[in-house]
Design an enzyme around this catalytic site. Structure first.
Site, PDB file in Angstrom:
ATOM      1  N   CYS A 249       0.885  -1.183   0.000  1.00 51.80           N
ATOM      2  CA  CYS A 249       0.000   0.000   0.000  1.00 51.80           C
ATOM      3  C   CYS A 249       0.911   1.219   0.000  1.00 51.80           C
ATOM      4  CB  CYS A 249      -0.917  -0.018   1.214  1.00 51.80           C
ATOM      5  SG  CYS A 249      -1.874  -1.547   1.398  1.00 51.80           S
ATOM      6  N   ALA A 250       1.447   1.554  -1.153  1.00 54.48           N
ATOM      7  CA  ALA A 250       2.643   2.390  -1.236  1.00 54.48           C
ATOM      8  C   ALA A 250       2.406   3.892  -1.115  1.00 54.48           C
ATOM      9  CB  ALA A 250       3.378   2.105  -2.542  1.00 54.48           C
ATOM     10  N   ALA A 251       1.273   4.402  -1.603  1.00 54.82           N
ATOM     11  CA  ALA A 251       1.058   5.861  -1.600  1.00 54.82           C
ATOM     12  C   ALA A 251       1.110   6.391  -0.167  1.00 54.82           C
ATOM     13  CB  ALA A 251      -0.275   6.185  -2.247  1.00 54.82           C
ATOM     14  N   ASP A 273      -0.791   0.342  -5.200  1.00 59.20           N
ATOM     15  CA  ASP A 273      -1.782   1.135  -4.479  1.00 59.20           C
ATOM     16  C   ASP A 273      -3.119   1.034  -5.195  1.00 59.20           C
ATOM     17  OD1 ASP A 273      -1.523   3.185  -2.040  1.00 59.20           O
ATOM     18  OD2 ASP A 273      -3.158   3.825  -3.355  1.00 59.20           O
ATOM     19  N   ASP A 298      -5.301  -3.573  -6.517  1.00 50.48           N
ATOM     20  CA  ASP A 298      -5.852  -3.880  -5.200  1.00 50.48           C
ATOM     21  C   ASP A 298      -5.009  -4.973  -4.562  1.00 50.48           C
ATOM     22  OD1 ASP A 298      -7.286  -4.589  -2.989  1.00 50.48           O
ATOM     23  OD2 ASP A 298      -9.163  -5.006  -4.043  1.00 50.48           O
ATOM     24  N   CYS A 378      -0.330   3.866  11.283  1.00 54.25           N
ATOM     25  CA  CYS A 378      -0.170   5.170  11.935  1.00 54.25           C
ATOM     26  C   CYS A 378      -1.380   5.422  12.836  1.00 54.25           C
ATOM     27  CB  CYS A 378       0.010   6.288  10.916  1.00 54.25           C
ATOM     28  SG  CYS A 378      -1.312   6.398   9.690  1.00 54.25           S
TER      29      CYS A 378
END
Length: 446
Positions: A249-251, A273, A298, A378
């Protein structure tokens, strides 16, 4: 001398931050964060509302040197703050990082009620407290008659009731004073341009209540403004030159670029992403790295038994990657300061572990035996952090938890299925640390 404004000044300094990021249905949402360790909420909730006071940059050592960028930062700080310029320093555990200390409290000017007022939303207010200036879209209201280069008091509208373009002083008991800025755009530039939305800095901050230097974002190809736990996260992954690595999930791509830098741009980094717009936005910052390949895909469908093992396009066959970073979509409650959380319903918080489990299932299949998987969020909820780790260990016996080093965070919170010994292997960034809220777990596949 104690004048008529002094009591107000003391009040806004003492009551500056909210006590909880949740307005309205606070009790319902708060009860979802820490169910086992609910006694820790009185310390956690105010901390979520407060600003991390240390600013961190990650230097791109493929393009620049830490010494060169440190000199640049020191020059900018000296020009802006003179002898009161804060210290710039490094950390031995993270040799690519530079930290900027907060300003001394004596450098913060006194509140002046004769200034006109600017109103911003809580998202803009949070960025401002981290050292940003105010861009044109962030100005909700500006009083009539405000002049260019005029100093203004900046307030955040916690309840979100201020109408964009309001001309008079916005009266609200739940607005909070953030600092003082200098006006670079007038009302007609902000609100009367019907052909094109205004862009650029509208208010340049002179100082803010958090004490974080108001420098804006100095990111460039040489260095990137990035939260310390995010930098730690990629160091825990420990990518090596020549490896094949997946960023699920790079972005927005900050961790992706860090992976490439630690690999010396040698090997393959596949960045996925699910958002086409987020992927497009991050590609410009990644175009300098020949080892990175970005794909709109996905990640919950990233593994397929019939996929070609020679292709670098998703989906991929099982056992395709040496290391995988699963920086999972999450509730984002650790993104301090949370002046007013946008989440309004408990069911929204409850939805994230479902997607996190689906992603973890794919990651375990894609990881080769002996490979490393790092899971991070996060946020600070038990369900998305410790409980997700406990579920993973129960669901996938082929995974073992290993120590997440370098260790700059605290141990995780013990749960019935997660012993204190296992918790010591994890990292939770919480109220005892001057960072955003964050969680890191490192697994190895047997």
């Amino acid at each position: 001398m104690f004048n008529k404004y002094s009591r107000y000044i003391l009040t806004i300094c003492n009551m500056f931050y909210p006590k909880t990021p949740f307005l309205g249905k606070a009790a319902l949402l708060e009860s979802e964060i820490l169910k086992v360790h609910s006694a820790a909420l009185p310390q956690l909730l105010p901390w979520l509302c407060q600003t991390p006071r240390t600013t961190t940059y990650r230097v791109n050592t493929l393009h620049s040197s830490v010494t060169e960028f440190k000199q640049k930062l020191e020059s900018i700080l000296s020009f802006k703050y003179g002898p009161a310029a804060p210290k710039v320093y490094g950390l031995p555990e993270l040799p690519e990082i530079l930290c900027i200390a907060p300003l001394d409290s004596t450098t913060v000017a006194a509140y002046d009620d004769t200034h006109k007022q600017i109103i911003v939303d809580t998202s803009c207010g949070a960025a401002l407290l981290r050292g940003a200036h105010i861009y044109a879209p962030g100005v909700l209201a500006m009083e009539t008659g405000t002049q260019l280069r005029e100093l203004v008091n900046v307030f955040a509208d916690l309840p979100g009731k201020c109408k964009r373009g309001t001309t008079t002083r916005y009266e609200c008991e739940q607005k909070i004073f953030l600092g003082v800025g200098e006006v670079l755009m007038q009302r007609h530039q902000l609100y009367n341009n019907t052909e094109q939305a205004p862009t650029g800095i509208a208010v340049q901050m002179k100082w803010n209540m958090s004490g974080v230097p108001a420098l804006g974002d100095l990111s460039s190809e040489a260095a990137m403004l990035q939260n310390l736990p995010s930098i730690v996260c990629v160091r825990v992954l420990a990518p090596q030159p020549g490896e094949r690595i997946l960023d699920m999930c790079a972005a927005p791509g900050n961790k992706t670029s860090h992976i490439a830098e630690l690999m010396r741009n040698e090997g393959i980094v596949i960045a996925l992403d699910n958002s086409a717009s987020r992927l497009r936005a991050m590609q410009s910052k990644l175009e300098h790295y020949s080892c990175i390949e970005c794909h709109h895909f996905d990640a919950t469908k990233a593994c397929h038994v019939d996929a070609s093992p020679e292709s670098n396009r998703p989906p991929f066959p099982p056992n395709s990657f040496d290391r995988i970073l699963l920086d999972a979509p999450c509730s984002g409650l650790g993104n301090r300061p949370q002046l007013c959380c946008s989440i309004k319903q408990p069911k929204v918080l409850e939805s994230y572990p479902h997607i996190q489990r689906r992603l973890m299932t794919q990651a375990v299949q894609l990881l080769r035996p002996g490979g490393v998987l790092v899971y991070s969020t996060c946020t600070v909820t038990e369900a998305e952090c410790e409980e997700l780790v406990a579920w993973t260990l129960r669901k996938f016996p082929q995974l073992q938890l290993v120590e997440a080093t370098p260790k700059l965070g605290a141990a995780a919170l013990p749960l019935p299925e997660l012993s204190p010994t296992l918790c010591e292997l994890l990292q939770r960034f919480g109220p005892d640390l001057d960072t955003v809220g964050f969680f890191i777990a490192k697994f190895q596949k047997l």
